[in-house]
Design a protein around this motif. Structure first.
Motif, mmCIF file in Angstrom:
data_model
loop_
_atom_site.group_PDB
_atom_site.id
_atom_site.type_symbol
_atom_site.label_atom_id
_atom_site.label_comp_id
_atom_site.label_asym_id
_atom_site.label_seq_id
_atom_site.Cartn_x
_atom_site.Cartn_y
_atom_site.Cartn_z
ATOM 1 N N LEU A 17 0.819 -1.213 0.000
ATOM 2 C CA LEU A 17 0.000 0.000 0.000
ATOM 3 C C LEU A 17 0.853 1.263 0.000
ATOM 4 N N PHE A 18 1.970 1.240 0.703
ATOM 5 C CA PHE A 18 2.856 2.401 0.694
ATOM 6 C C PHE A 18 3.489 2.606 -0.678
ATOM 7 N N THR A 19 3.876 1.536 -1.342
ATOM 8 C CA THR A 19 4.432 1.687 -2.687
ATOM 9 C C THR A 19 3.367 2.130 -3.668
ATOM 10 N N PHE A 31 -0.276 17.173 -9.350
ATOM 11 C CA PHE A 31 -1.309 17.145 -8.316
ATOM 12 C C PHE A 31 -0.713 16.912 -6.932
ATOM 13 N N MET A 32 0.400 16.169 -6.881
ATOM 14 C CA MET A 32 0.999 15.799 -5.601
ATOM 15 C C MET A 32 2.205 16.661 -5.241
ATOM 16 N N SER A 33 2.235 17.887 -5.647
ATOM 17 C CA SER A 33 3.387 18.739 -5.341
ATOM 18 C C SER A 33 3.087 19.618 -4.141
ATOM 19 N N GLY A 34 4.129 19.942 -3.409
ATOM 20 C CA GLY A 34 4.003 20.857 -2.292
ATOM 21 C C GLY A 34 3.397 20.229 -1.051
ATOM 22 N N VAL A 35 2.983 21.080 -0.132
ATOM 23 C CA VAL A 35 2.422 20.641 1.143
ATOM 24 C C VAL A 35 1.089 19.913 0.955
ATOM 25 N N PRO A 36 0.185 20.368 0.083
ATOM 26 C CA PRO A 36 -1.061 19.615 -0.099
ATOM 27 C C PRO A 36 -0.812 18.190 -0.614
ATOM 28 N N GLY A 37 0.140 18.049 -1.492
ATOM 29 C CA GLY A 37 0.472 16.714 -1.998
ATOM 30 C C GLY A 37 1.057 15.828 -0.910
ATOM 31 N N LEU A 38 1.882 16.414 -0.059
ATOM 32 C CA LEU A 38 2.453 15.661 1.054
ATOM 33 C C LEU A 38 1.358 15.226 2.023
ATOM 34 N N THR A 39 0.396 16.109 2.245
ATOM 35 C CA THR A 39 -0.732 15.767 3.110
ATOM 36 C C THR A 39 -1.540 14.629 2.515
ATOM 37 N N PHE A 42 0.409 11.317 3.002
ATOM 38 C CA PHE A 42 0.300 10.796 4.371
ATOM 39 C C PHE A 42 -1.092 10.244 4.649
ATOM 40 N N PHE A 43 -2.123 10.935 4.129
ATOM 41 C CA PHE A 43 -3.480 10.464 4.331
ATOM 42 C C PHE A 43 -3.699 9.116 3.646
ATOM 43 N N LEU A 44 -3.218 8.959 2.417
ATOM 44 C CA LEU A 44 -3.367 7.687 1.711
ATOM 45 C C LEU A 44 -2.595 6.568 2.411
ATOM 46 N N GLY A 45 -1.424 6.879 2.919
ATOM 47 C CA GLY A 45 -0.666 5.878 3.666
ATOM 48 C C GLY A 45 -1.373 5.466 4.941
ATOM 49 N N TYR A 46 -1.958 6.422 5.634
ATOM 50 C CA TYR A 46 -2.699 6.131 6.861
ATOM 51 C C TYR A 46 -3.940 5.290 6.554
ATOM 52 N N CYS A 47 -4.627 5.622 5.475
ATOM 53 C CA CYS A 47 -5.784 4.822 5.060
ATOM 54 C C CYS A 47 -5.349 3.398 4.715
#
Length: 82
Positions: A17-19, A31-39, A42-47
């Motif tokens: 799931l992390f990969t 779409f995944m750039s910057g702080v929103p992308g990092l958030t 992390f949210f997808l990894g937590y899910c």
């Protein structure tokens, strides 16, 4: 420390799931750039961690149910109707 089969499966599923989250981040870099992308990452990894934990707890409950059903002795109808 001895690793059980369930722990190894949990580890492999979490890594998958992390990969998958990393691949999603690489597939859509704009779409995944910057702080929103990092958030989002992390949210997808937590899910992913939550999904893996729920699947393994459900598998454990089903396995316990099958073990209980298979080890019970047959009960007569008279006892069940009491």
């Amino acid at each position: 420390m001895k690793l059980g089969r369930t722990l190894i499966l949990l580890w492999v599923a979490s890594l998958a799931l992390f990969t998958a989250t990393g691949i999603a981040a690489l597939a859509t870099p704009d779409f995944m750039s910057g702080v929103p992308g990092l958030t989002i990452r992390f949210f997808l990894g937590y899910c992913g961690i939550i999904v893996v934990a729920q699947v393994f707890s459900a598998m454990h409950a089903i396995r316990a149910l099958f073990n209980d059903l298979s080890t019970q002795k047959p009960v007569s109808l008279r006892v069940l109707l009491r």
